[in-house]
Scaffold this motif. Structure first.
Motif, PDB file in Angstrom:
ATOM      1  N   ALA A 225     -27.222   3.593   6.953  1.00 26.79           N
ATOM      2  CA  ALA A 225     -26.889   2.706   8.066  1.00 26.79           C
ATOM      3  C   ALA A 225     -25.519   2.079   7.795  1.00 26.79           C
ATOM      4  O   ALA A 225     -25.275   1.554   6.703  1.00 26.79           O
ATOM      5  CB  ALA A 225     -27.944   1.616   8.220  1.00 26.79           C
ATOM      6  N   VAL A 226     -24.634   2.151   8.777  1.00 23.41           N
ATOM      7  CA  VAL A 226     -23.251   1.697   8.604  1.00 23.41           C
ATOM      8  C   VAL A 226     -22.849   0.803   9.765  1.00 23.41           C
ATOM      9  O   VAL A 226     -23.064   1.143  10.928  1.00 23.41           O
ATOM     10  CB  VAL A 226     -22.276   2.897   8.530  1.00 23.41           C
ATOM     11  N   ALA A 227     -22.265  -0.351   9.450  1.00 20.03           N
ATOM     12  CA  ALA A 227     -21.659  -1.223  10.459  1.00 20.03           C
ATOM     13  C   ALA A 227     -20.176  -1.343  10.146  1.00 20.03           C
ATOM     14  O   ALA A 227     -19.805  -1.623   9.003  1.00 20.03           O
ATOM     15  CB  ALA A 227     -22.314  -2.605  10.446  1.00 20.03           C
ATOM     16  N   VAL A 228     -19.326  -1.125  11.137  1.00 13.60           N
ATOM     17  CA  VAL A 228     -17.877  -1.245  10.938  1.00 13.60           C
ATOM     18  C   VAL A 228     -17.271  -1.908  12.165  1.00 13.60           C
ATOM     19  O   VAL A 228     -17.544  -1.520  13.292  1.00 13.60           O
ATOM     20  CB  VAL A 228     -17.221   0.130  10.656  1.00 13.60           C
ATOM     21  N   GLU A 229     -16.479  -2.942  11.924  1.00 11.54           N
ATOM     22  CA  GLU A 229     -15.875  -3.694  13.016  1.00 11.54           C
ATOM     23  C   GLU A 229     -14.403  -3.994  12.720  1.00 11.54           C
ATOM     24  O   GLU A 229     -14.052  -4.402  11.610  1.00 11.54           O
ATOM     25  CB  GLU A 229     -16.609  -5.021  13.236  1.00 11.54           C
ATOM     26  N   LEU A 230     -13.569  -3.779  13.743  1.00 10.63           N
ATOM     27  CA  LEU A 230     -12.137  -4.070  13.646  1.00 10.63           C
ATOM     28  C   LEU A 230     -11.788  -5.136  14.684  1.00 10.63           C
ATOM     29  O   LEU A 230     -11.126  -4.868  15.692  1.00 10.63           O
ATOM     30  CB  LEU A 230     -11.312  -2.797  13.870  1.00 10.63           C
ATOM     31  N   CYS A 231     -12.247  -6.342  14.420  1.00 12.89           N
ATOM     32  CA  CYS A 231     -12.064  -7.436  15.383  1.00 12.89           C
ATOM     33  C   CYS A 231     -10.591  -7.790  15.573  1.00 12.89           C
ATOM     34  O   CYS A 231     -10.201  -8.275  16.649  1.00 12.89           O
ATOM     35  CB  CYS A 231     -12.821  -8.670  14.914  1.00 12.89           C
ATOM     36  N   SER A 232      -9.766  -7.567  14.550  1.00 13.26           N
ATOM     37  CA  SER A 232      -8.363  -7.976  14.634  1.00 13.26           C
ATOM     38  C   SER A 232      -7.567  -7.154  15.643  1.00 13.26           C
ATOM     39  O   SER A 232      -6.417  -7.502  15.944  1.00 13.26           O
ATOM     40  CB  SER A 232      -7.696  -7.886  13.255  1.00 13.26           C
ATOM     41  N   LEU A 233      -8.140  -6.099  16.180  1.00 18.96           N
ATOM     42  CA  LEU A 233      -7.453  -5.300  17.199  1.00 18.96           C
ATOM     43  C   LEU A 233      -7.541  -5.928  18.588  1.00 18.96           C
ATOM     44  O   LEU A 233      -7.003  -5.375  19.546  1.00 18.96           O
ATOM     45  CB  LEU A 233      -8.044  -3.889  17.246  1.00 18.96           C
ATOM     46  N   HIS A 234      -8.195  -7.074  18.694  1.00 18.74           N
ATOM     47  CA  HIS A 234      -8.433  -7.648  20.014  1.00 18.74           C
ATOM     48  C   HIS A 234      -7.904  -9.068  20.170  1.00 18.74           C
ATOM     49  O   HIS A 234      -8.435  -9.853  20.965  1.00 18.74           O
ATOM     50  CB  HIS A 234      -9.922  -7.582  20.339  1.00 18.74           C
ATOM     51  N   LEU A 235      -6.843  -9.400  19.443  1.00 15.59           N
ATOM     52  CA  LEU A 235      -6.207 -10.697  19.649  1.00 15.59           C
ATOM     53  C   LEU A 235      -5.603 -10.748  21.048  1.00 15.59           C
ATOM     54  O   LEU A 235      -5.133  -9.740  21.578  1.00 15.59           O
ATOM     55  CB  LEU A 235      -5.115 -10.941  18.607  1.00 15.59           C
ATOM     56  N   GLN A 236      -5.611 -11.940  21.639  1.00 10.61           N
ATOM     57  CA  GLN A 236      -5.075 -12.137  22.981  1.00 10.61           C
ATOM     58  C   GLN A 236      -4.113 -13.326  22.974  1.00 10.61           C
ATOM     59  O   GLN A 236      -4.356 -14.321  22.297  1.00 10.61           O
ATOM     60  CB  GLN A 236      -6.214 -12.436  23.974  1.00 10.61           C
ATOM     61  N   GLN A 237      -3.039 -13.206  23.728  1.00  8.33           N
ATOM     62  CA  GLN A 237      -2.173 -14.358  23.913  1.00  8.33           C
ATOM     63  C   GLN A 237      -2.898 -15.394  24.764  1.00  8.33           C
ATOM     64  O   GLN A 237      -3.553 -15.050  25.744  1.00  8.33           O
ATOM     65  CB  GLN A 237      -0.867 -13.938  24.580  1.00  8.33           C
ATOM     66  N   SER A 238      -2.806 -16.659  24.352  1.00  9.80           N
ATOM     67  CA  SER A 238      -3.532 -17.693  25.060  1.00  9.80           C
ATOM     68  C   SER A 238      -2.923 -19.058  24.758  1.00  9.80           C
ATOM     69  O   SER A 238      -2.348 -19.257  23.685  1.00  9.80           O
ATOM     70  CB  SER A 238      -5.002 -17.697  24.643  1.00  9.80           C
TER      71      SER A 238
END
Length: 355
Positions: A174-187
């Motif tokens: 079982a593998v979990a992989v997340e690349l949250c830093s690819l979804h930064l938004q200007q705000s």
């Protein structure tokens, strides 16, 4: 269903974790503050961010991209589109997943592969890519869990456990992989910038079977709060995936956990001694501790993971379990929270190789 974990229960035989090399937390703080239109707001953001309980967060971005320098991925006239972000996901997610898998003792004899990720899409999917890179047999059964958010790490474990229950000879990766830093938004919204400032990249890999020693998995639980659908959302836009994390989440969560019926579901007659709670932020952990009246040190493992790695979405609760496993806890529960507002959980307890 009994809350007792059976001697033949599916168990986690090994856990391994991985994060990218580049620590982006400090640089993000300055980048985010620069989005705000006056210094008073910037000072307020920095003060609030410094109280978030996070010291380090890692990203697959590197060099100028990670430094958020002019002309880099996020520092252009226009924000990167969803296609550009998915290209980065396709380039980096398999490598980070394989880095985590490399930390396991062995993947020999794997019969099933379950993959969770909510920060990207590609086809052929991560399940096929990982299977091919590992040289798994063509007949290995595969399951992909997508876009569930932070609680997908618990769903991943429960899915793997169900496979082992249905086939005691199964060996599940079982593998979990997340690349949250690819979804930064200007705000220019402080709350949005604080929410983005919690998330990071990471991967975890787990081996499960019906034999050997490890953390045995027992009863699962699910809870979706009424009228909470707008508290946490994860929306696909033209410039990536946009996270909305309402400031009401900790309060609503604390109220829900203070409900006697909810406490009965979670605690039961024999409350767990060990807690693997997804660190969705310091305020979330505070709300869980307060709502369930836990001892001050009950969530130390979760707070440690948050401090050292940030919130890596579905992979994070597996980092917490990896930290707790060496203690061979007799009884515990893993809880994670995500879009809904919803909670997913699973009970666990250490089981010896002679069980």
């Amino acid at each position: 269903m009994s809350r007792t974990i059976a001697s033949n229960a599916p168990r986690i035989n090994a856990i391994a974790t991985a994060v990218p090399e580049c620590d982006v937390h400090t640089r993000y703080t300055e980048w985010a503050a620069s989005q705000l239109d006056d210094e008073r707001k910037a000072k307020l953001f920095r003060r609030m961010e410094s109280r978030g309980g996070i010291s380090h967060r890692y990203s697959v971005l590197s060099g100028k991209d990670a430094a958020l320098d002019f002309g880099s991925f996020y520092m252009r006239e226009e924000e990167p589109g969803t296609r550009a972000r998915m290209e980065r996901y396709a380039a980096h997610a398999p490598d980070l997943a394989m880095q985590a898998i490399a930390g396991l003792p062995s993947t020999e004899g794997v019969t099933h592969l379950v993959v969770a990720s909510c920060t990207g899409f590609l086809a052929p999917g991560l399940d096929q890519i990982i299977a091919r890179r590992l040289g798994l047999a063509a007949g290995v059964e595969r399951v992909s869990i997508g876009f569930m958010g932070c609680y997908a790490g618990v769903t991943l474990l429960r899915t793997a456990a169900h496979i082992v229950r249905s086939d005691p000879s199964a060996r599940v990766l079982a593998v979990a992989v997340e690349l949250c830093s690819l979804h930064l938004q200007q705000s220019q919204d402080i709350q949005s910038l604080l929410a983005m400032g919690q998330f990071a990249d990471g991967a975890a890999a787990v081996l499960l079977s019906a034999d050997g020693e490890g953390l045995a998995l027992g009863q699962g639980l699910s809870l979706a709060l009424e009228e909470s659908g707008d508290l946490i959302t994860w929306t696909i836009g033209n410039s990536g995936f946009v996270m909305h994390l309402s400031g009401e989440v900790p309060g609503k969560l604390g109220e829900a956990l203070d409900d006697p019926a909810v406490q009965e579901t979670i605690l039961g007659e024999n409350p767990p001694t060990t807690w693997a709670v997804h660190p969705g932020g310091r305020s979330v952990l505070d709300a869980v501790e307060r709502g369930l009246a836990l001892p001050p040190d009950a969530l130390d493992a979760s707070r440690g993971v948050l401090d050292e790695f940030g919130n890596m979405s579905s992979a994070t609760v597996l980092f917490v379990l990896d930290r707790l496993a060496p203690e061979k806890p007799a009884s515990g529960i893993a809880l994670a929270f995500g879009p809904g507002l919803a909670m997913e959980g699973v009970r666990f307890g250490w089981i010896g190789s002679d069980a």
